[in-house]
Write an enzyme that holds these catalytic residues in place. Structure first.
Site, PDB file in Angstrom:
ATOM      1  N   SER B 109       9.176 -25.754  79.981  1.00 51.53           N
ATOM      2  CA  SER B 109       8.386 -25.539  81.197  1.00 51.53           C
ATOM      3  C   SER B 109       8.786 -24.276  81.951  1.00 51.53           C
ATOM      4  O   SER B 109       8.085 -23.867  82.861  1.00 51.53           O
ATOM      5  CB  SER B 109       8.506 -26.760  82.111  1.00 51.53           C
ATOM      6  OG  SER B 109       9.818 -26.901  82.563  1.00 51.53           O
ATOM      7  N   LYS B 146      12.054 -26.987  88.256  1.00 54.59           N
ATOM      8  CA  LYS B 146      10.817 -26.212  88.372  1.00 54.59           C
ATOM      9  C   LYS B 146      10.953 -25.142  89.445  1.00 54.59           C
ATOM     10  O   LYS B 146      11.976 -25.043  90.116  1.00 54.59           O
ATOM     11  CB  LYS B 146       9.655 -27.158  88.759  1.00 54.59           C
ATOM     12  CG  LYS B 146       9.280 -28.204  87.710  1.00 54.59           C
ATOM     13  CD  LYS B 146       8.253 -27.703  86.763  1.00 54.59           C
ATOM     14  CE  LYS B 146       7.909 -28.700  85.639  1.00 54.59           C
ATOM     15  NZ  LYS B 146       8.848 -29.765  85.359  1.00 54.59           N
TER      16      LYS B 146
END
Lengths: 189, 189
Positions: B109, B146
DNA sequence: AATTATAGTAAACATTTGTTCACTGTCAAG
DNA sequence: CTTGACAGTGAACAAATGTTTACTATAATT
């Protein structure tokens, strides 16, 4: 809690790069008897934070090491004590300090393998490399950091960037390898 | 050359995480007089490799540090002594060891910012982050790594991957930050 | 209330420490 | 050929080191 005392010991080591003597620890820990120091140190020794090898006190690797948490997808209690490992980044990345050096990368020729401008690479000095290694090399007397390749017959060595922008680099005269990249380090901000 | 003796001293420190005593150095250096040790040590002290602070011997930071070479495009003599800096990776990356931990990254990610599966990130524990920081957070009770973002009115915080494959992550209930990524470390091979 | 573990003080001590001094051989420079 | 610097030996020593022993106060357990 003696966690505070341990932290002050770590602080001392960070500052002076050695463990204090018991007399110095009197001040550091706020004791007035060396026996109190003695007992506390021995507790840490049996906890595995310090070691004594024939009477000589030294930090064990756990003393410096940072907790390494595993896979964050593994679920909820990632901060739990059980699945903690400890490691020092230096020990993790560097095998032989005497043949290792660092290089600040400039340019975008290796972005394809996740090495960006400003990154620091850990290089181990050696004259040989395996195919696919990222090498510090001199190609026709010019220094560069690229991927080491050989043509399909494995007769000719050449260098390749990890960026479609650049062509392959075949040596006109010679190609000399000076080191192989063992690790990449990037500081953010 | 005394480079070899210095290397054996470094080897000792690497193994035992302390400097040897002068008596131990007799064996390490191959001397039979402590005075020879004394003189050699003092030479290293004046060379800046070791320090003595009121009689206490300790390695200076140069003792551990690896040479950091600058820009390789700068030309030919990149291995010259002049433009050498020295640094320890740990010191370079870690400010406060007591609030820092490591995390092994899994997943793709964050490939857009050059963080790959298997990389280790250095995380500093804190509850707040700046926009654009890569954070370790709990979004609706699920852990993730993230990019921290806010919508244009800066009213709502959300998380974003660095991979077009994934959508933005808006918290249904809550978003809690646990740490900010300060560095990325990748070991090759 | 008695007992026991825990955390610390205080003093004493053999051992080891880093340092100093006087000396020797070797090698390069004047 | 002498001189001076360098690299090392060997012995001596005050100071500091880690350890041990005996003791005290506090808190926790029975």
């Amino acid at each position: 809690m003696s966690t505070e005392r341990l932290n002050s010991l770590k602080k001392f080591f960070k500052k002076y790069r050695r463990l204090p003597s018991y007399s110095e620890m009197l001040g550091i820990f706020g004791f007035s008897s060396k026996n109190a120091v003695f007992k506390l140190i021995n507790k840490w020794v049996s906890d595995g934070l310090l070691t004594k090898i024939d009477g000589k006190l030294a930090p064990s690797s756990r003393f410096f090491a940072l907790p390494l948490l595993g896979n964050i997808k593994a679920g909820y209690p990632i901060l739990a004590e059980e699945n903690k490992q400890y490691l020092t980044i230096d020990d993790y990345l560097i095998n032989d300090p005497t043949s290792t050096f660092l290089l600040k990368v400039s340019g975008d020729s290796l972005i394809g393998v996740g090495i960006f401008d400003g990154d620091i690479v850990v290089i181990e000095s050696k004259k040989q490399a395996n195919i696919g290694d990222i090498v510090l090399a001199q190609i026709d007397r010019e220094w560069t950091l690229k991927i080491f390749k050989k043509d399909r017959m494995k007769r000719i060595s050449y260098l390749e960037a990890a960026n479609p922008k650049y062509p392959a680099f075949y040596p006109r005269e010679d190609l000399q390898i000076f080191g192989v990249v063992k690790a990449v380090v990037r500081k953010l901000n």
